[in-house]
Design a protein around this motif. Structure first.
Motif, short mmCIF file in Angstrom:
data_model
loop_
_atom_site.label_atom_id
_atom_site.label_comp_id
_atom_site.label_asym_id
_atom_site.label_seq_id
_atom_site.Cartn_x
_atom_site.Cartn_y
_atom_site.Cartn_z
N GLY A 117 12.34 49.83 18.48
CA GLY A 117 13.35 49.72 19.51
C GLY A 117 13.45 51.02 20.27
O GLY A 117 12.44 51.69 20.52
N ARG A 118 14.66 51.44 20.60
CA ARG A 118 14.83 52.69 21.35
C ARG A 118 14.50 53.88 20.47
O ARG A 118 15.02 54.01 19.36
N ILE A 119 13.66 54.75 20.97
CA ILE A 119 13.21 55.92 20.20
C ILE A 119 12.88 57.06 21.15
O ILE A 119 12.37 56.83 22.26
N ALA A 120 13.21 58.28 20.75
CA ALA A 120 12.85 59.48 21.52
C ALA A 120 11.55 60.04 20.94
O ALA A 120 11.45 60.29 19.74
N CYS A 121 10.57 60.20 21.78
CA CYS A 121 9.25 60.68 21.36
C CYS A 121 9.06 62.13 21.80
O CYS A 121 9.48 62.50 22.89
N VAL A 122 8.40 62.91 20.95
CA VAL A 122 8.09 64.30 21.29
C VAL A 122 6.62 64.56 20.98
O VAL A 122 6.20 64.49 19.83
N ASP A 123 5.84 64.82 22.01
CA ASP A 123 4.43 65.15 21.89
C ASP A 123 4.30 66.67 21.93
O ASP A 123 4.41 67.29 22.99
N LEU A 124 4.09 67.27 20.76
CA LEU A 124 4.01 68.73 20.69
C LEU A 124 2.79 69.27 21.42
O LEU A 124 2.84 70.35 22.00
N LYS A 142 23.92 58.24 17.78
CA LYS A 142 23.71 58.55 16.37
C LYS A 142 22.89 57.46 15.70
O LYS A 142 23.10 56.27 15.97
N ASN A 143 21.96 57.88 14.85
CA ASN A 143 21.05 57.02 14.09
C ASN A 143 19.88 56.48 14.90
O ASN A 143 19.04 55.73 14.37
N ASP A 144 19.77 56.87 16.18
CA ASP A 144 18.57 56.51 16.93
C ASP A 144 17.38 57.28 16.38
O ASP A 144 17.50 58.41 15.90
N ASP A 145 16.21 56.65 16.45
CA ASP A 145 15.00 57.27 15.91
C ASP A 145 14.44 58.34 16.84
O ASP A 145 14.56 58.25 18.07
N PRO A 200 5.81 55.24 17.75
CA PRO A 200 6.02 53.85 17.32
C PRO A 200 6.67 52.98 18.40
O PRO A 200 7.62 53.40 19.06
N VAL A 201 6.15 51.77 18.55
CA VAL A 201 6.70 50.82 19.51
C VAL A 201 7.45 49.69 18.81
O VAL A 201 7.87 48.72 19.46
N ASN A 202 7.63 49.82 17.50
CA ASN A 202 8.30 48.77 16.73
C ASN A 202 9.67 49.22 16.22
O ASN A 202 10.22 48.65 15.28
N GLN A 215 11.61 55.64 24.89
CA GLN A 215 11.03 54.33 25.12
C GLN A 215 11.78 53.29 24.29
O GLN A 215 12.46 53.61 23.32
N ASP A 216 11.67 52.04 24.71
CA ASP A 216 12.25 50.92 23.97
C ASP A 216 11.13 49.91 23.79
O ASP A 216 10.77 49.21 24.73
N GLY A 217 10.56 49.88 22.58
CA GLY A 217 9.33 49.12 22.39
C GLY A 217 8.24 49.76 23.21
O GLY A 217 8.00 50.96 23.12
N LYS A 218 7.60 48.98 24.06
CA LYS A 218 6.54 49.51 24.92
C LYS A 218 7.07 49.90 26.30
O LYS A 218 6.31 50.40 27.14
#
Length: 231
Positions: A114-121, A218-221, A110-112, A129-132
Motif C-alpha cells: 500500500g502506501r510506502i515511502a521509498c528511499v534510494d540511497l 504513524k505506522n506507514d511503511d 515493495p509494491v505490495n 507510492q501506493d502499490g505501483k
C-alpha cells in the motif's frame, strides 16, 4: 506494546537523534580569497554542466560560475576548482533528473504494502507510492555520510513531531517523522546536495518534508535500499 516500551522507543528517537548541525556549521565554506586559475580534472564536464563553453580550460568566468555552484551547495573549498567533489554533485544531479517519474523502475521498493515511502540511497532520491502508483516525488534527499549511514531495510514511521527540536544539537528539525531509532525524514536549512551528508537522517527541502508530513502517518511503511556513493 505497553506505555513503558512506547516511552522507551520515543526516548531513543530523541536521544539518538541525528541532526545536521555539524553540516550546518561546516558545510558552508568560508569565502575563498580569490578564484583559482588552476584547471581541474573535471573541467570540461563541469563547464558543460554549467552551460559554459566546454573547452577544458579554466577562465575567470568559468571559475566564478563553478564557485557560485559550490557556494550554493556547501562544497568546500569554494575556490572554483573543478574537482571530484564538485563533479560528483553534478553527476548525481544528472542521474537524478534522468529518473523522471519512474523512480521504482527496478521494482526494488515493495509494491505490495500500500502506501510506502521509498528511499534510494544510491541515487539519493525518495518518493511515496501506493502499490505501483506514484503518489509524490521523486525528490532529492541527503542521507547519512560515511560512518553514519542511513540504515537499510523495511521500517515503519513510529513517531512524528511537527516542530521537533534536537536537544542534543539545539537545532530545529521541522516535520520530523522517525522510522528507525533516531533516523527520520525532516527538513533541513542547507542544500540537500551538500556533501558529505547527514548523520543518518533523510534530509529534505522544507517543501518536500511538509508534503511528506501531509501524506504519511504513524505506522506507514518506509523502505530504504541501495548504498550512498562514498559510503
Amino acid at each position: 506494546m505497553g506505555d513503558t516500551y512506547r516511552r522507551a522507543v520515543v526516548a531513543l528517537g530523541v536521544t539518538a537523534l541525528v541532526a545536521p548541525l555539524t553540516l550546518v556549521l561546516t558545510a558552508a565554506p568560508a569565502q575563498a580569497a580569490s578564484c583559482t586559475a588552476t584547471t581541474g580534472p573535471y573541467q570540461k564536464k563541469v563547464e558543460k554542466f554549467l552551460g559554459r563553453p566546454a573547452d577544458g580550460k579554466q577562465s575567470t568566468a568559468d571559475c566564478n560560475a563553478i564557485r557560485a555552484f559550490q557556494t550554493k551547495h556547501g562544497i568546500a573549498p569554494n575556490a572554483g576548482y573543478a574537482g571530484p567533489i564538485t563533479w560528483g554533485v553534478m553527476d548525481l544531479m544528472t542521474k537524478q533528473k534522468a529518473v523522471g517519474k519512474n523512480p521504482n523502475k527496478s521494482g526494488k521498493c515493495p509494491v505490495n504494502k500500500g502506501r510506502i515511502a521509498c528511499v534510494d540511497l544510491t541515487l539519493q532520491l525518495s518518493w511515496i507510492q501506493d502499490g505501483k502508483k506514484l503518489v509524490y516525488g521523486p525528490v532529492p534527499v541527503r542521507t547519512g555520510r560515511n560512518g553514519y549511514e542511513t540504515r537499510t531495510g523495511l521500517k515503519k514511521v513510529y513517531w512524528r513531531n511537527l516542530n521537533h527540536h534536537s536537544t542534543i544539537y539545539d537545532v530545529p528539525m521541522p516535520y520530523s517523522q522517525f522510522f528507525d531509532g533516531g533516523q527520520a525524514f525532516h527538513s533541513v536549512g542547507v542544500s540537500v546536495w551538500s556533501p558529505p551528508g547527514s548523520h543518518g537522517c533523510v534530509n529534505m527541502t522544507k517543501t518536500d518534508a511538509k508534503k511528506y508530513w501531509s501524506l504519511l502517518k504513524k505506522n506507514d511503511d518506509v523502505y530504504v535500499y541501495g548504498r550512498k556513493p562514498g559510503t
